[in-house]
Write a protein that holds these residues in place. Sequence first.
Motif, PDB file in Angstrom:
ATOM      1  N   THR A   9     -11.743 -11.714 -28.029  1.00 31.94           N
ATOM      2  CA  THR A   9     -11.404 -12.241 -29.363  1.00 31.94           C
ATOM      3  C   THR A   9     -12.098 -13.572 -29.603  1.00 31.94           C
TER       4      THR A   9
ATOM      5  N   GLU B 271     -18.327  -5.514 -21.076  1.00 33.59           N
ATOM      6  CA  GLU B 271     -18.196  -5.773 -22.511  1.00 33.59           C
ATOM      7  C   GLU B 271     -18.197  -7.277 -22.798  1.00 33.59           C
TER       8      GLU B 271
ATOM      9  N   VAL C 233     -17.224  -5.099 -29.933  1.00 32.90           N
ATOM     10  CA  VAL C 233     -15.796  -5.427 -29.785  1.00 32.90           C
ATOM     11  C   VAL C 233     -14.939  -4.203 -30.068  1.00 32.90           C
ATOM     12  N   LEU C 234     -15.281  -3.459 -31.102  1.00 28.43           N
ATOM     13  CA  LEU C 234     -14.530  -2.238 -31.413  1.00 28.43           C
ATOM     14  C   LEU C 234     -14.616  -1.251 -30.262  1.00 28.43           C
ATOM     15  N   HIS C 235     -15.809  -1.079 -29.716  1.00 28.87           N
ATOM     16  CA  HIS C 235     -15.996  -0.166 -28.584  1.00 28.87           C
ATOM     17  C   HIS C 235     -15.180  -0.634 -27.376  1.00 28.87           C
TER      18      HIS C 235
ATOM     19  N   VAL D 247     -19.085   5.592 -33.013  1.00 29.55           N
ATOM     20  CA  VAL D 247     -19.095   4.205 -32.526  1.00 29.55           C
ATOM     21  C   VAL D 247     -20.343   3.922 -31.700  1.00 29.55           C
TER      22      VAL D 247
ATOM     23  N   TRP E 273     -23.481   1.384 -32.328  1.00 31.49           N
ATOM     24  CA  TRP E 273     -23.857   0.402 -31.308  1.00 31.49           C
ATOM     25  C   TRP E 273     -25.353   0.500 -31.020  1.00 31.49           C
TER      26      TRP E 273
ATOM     27  N   ALA F  46     -19.328  -6.818 -33.977  1.00 29.18           N
ATOM     28  CA  ALA F  46     -18.167  -6.061 -34.435  1.00 29.18           C
ATOM     29  C   ALA F  46     -18.112  -4.690 -33.766  1.00 29.18           C
ATOM     30  N   THR F  47     -19.269  -4.050 -33.616  1.00 25.83           N
ATOM     31  CA  THR F  47     -19.318  -2.720 -32.996  1.00 25.83           C
ATOM     32  C   THR F  47     -18.983  -2.783 -31.514  1.00 25.83           C
TER      33      THR F  47
ATOM     34  N   THR G 239      -8.503  -9.216 -23.815  1.00 28.93           N
ATOM     35  CA  THR G 239      -8.259  -9.351 -25.260  1.00 28.93           C
ATOM     36  C   THR G 239      -8.499 -10.775 -25.735  1.00 28.93           C
TER      37      THR G 239
ATOM     38  N   ILE H 247     -12.450  -2.572 -27.302  1.00 27.49           N
ATOM     39  CA  ILE H 247     -11.007  -2.440 -27.538  1.00 27.49           C
ATOM     40  C   ILE H 247     -10.564  -0.981 -27.403  1.00 27.49           C
ATOM     41  N   LEU H 248     -11.352  -0.074 -27.974  1.00 25.58           N
ATOM     42  CA  LEU H 248     -10.971   1.342 -27.926  1.00 25.58           C
ATOM     43  C   LEU H 248     -11.046   1.904 -26.510  1.00 25.58           C
TER      44      LEU H 248
END
Length: 302
Positions: free
Chosen positions: A13, A270, A62-64, A84, A88, A59-60, A9, A66-67
């Motif tokens: 970030t 990632e 990072v979202l992927h 998602v 990507w 952004a995509t 994380t 995190i999820l």
Amino acid sequence: MFSNKDIFTIVITAEFIIGMLGNGYIGLVNWIDWIKKKKISSIDYVLTSLAISRMCLIATVVLHGILTTLYPDVFENSKILIIVCSFWIFFNYLSMWFATCLNVFYCLKIANFSHPLFLWLKWRTDRVVHWILLGCFAVSFLVGIILAPIVSYGYRFHNLIKDSKNITEMFHMSKIQYFEPMTLFSLFAMVPFIFSLISFFILIISLRRHINQMKLNSKGGRDPNTQAHVKAMKIITSFLFFFFIYCVFFLLVSYSYLITEQKLAMMVGEIVAILYPSGHSVILIFGNNKLRQPTFRMLTCR
């Protein structure tokens, strides 16, 4: 002690902030310059488009990340996963093609050849830059449409075998499942990679010819033309390096479920994958005089 999730994380970030600030800075500087001068060069236009696409890609990703690592239950809904992953794929290829356009434009602007085809391309690209970027958008959108159903199928197929205790059978079935999408990804990704590689070799040939001409004319030192060649070659080399690393770790994320430490492999994949849209953009800033000078002023401001 920090857990793997805590470290992931923190790192992701930090990469997100650096990537967004770097690409946002590129877009902002070029936009302000565009407003002041009422015009924008083809390279700055491509660079701005690349920065915007990379912000969306970061952004995509990072979202992927995190999820998948922190909230895996969300992807139990296959529709969310498909959405998602589709974004990507789209932003991945869009930024890839925009970066390739930037490399080709650098080559056409700096390289010196008298061949009619090269001169025609040099003259023509500035006049059709809008259509070139629109074509990149269309190709990326088409690739996203092609691969989205495959992602959906792969997710449903993996759900059927993920609880299987027969690792050999799972690996065999997974190879069949992922052969087509990974082959498509590799084939599509090779096209812009080859274009960038060709641009790099053209610059090498052009630089070699330029240095030989300088020797014949008894001119020493590094003239602006030589420096421009070297700078463009460094930028293209950094793109090829970061893009290669990105592709390798993209495959790691895709095949992470075949590894014992699945979550750890996905986290590492990632983290390294985000270095491509973030790190290359930082190099673009320091390789561009217009972008570098305000940066140095800000860094040395007391």
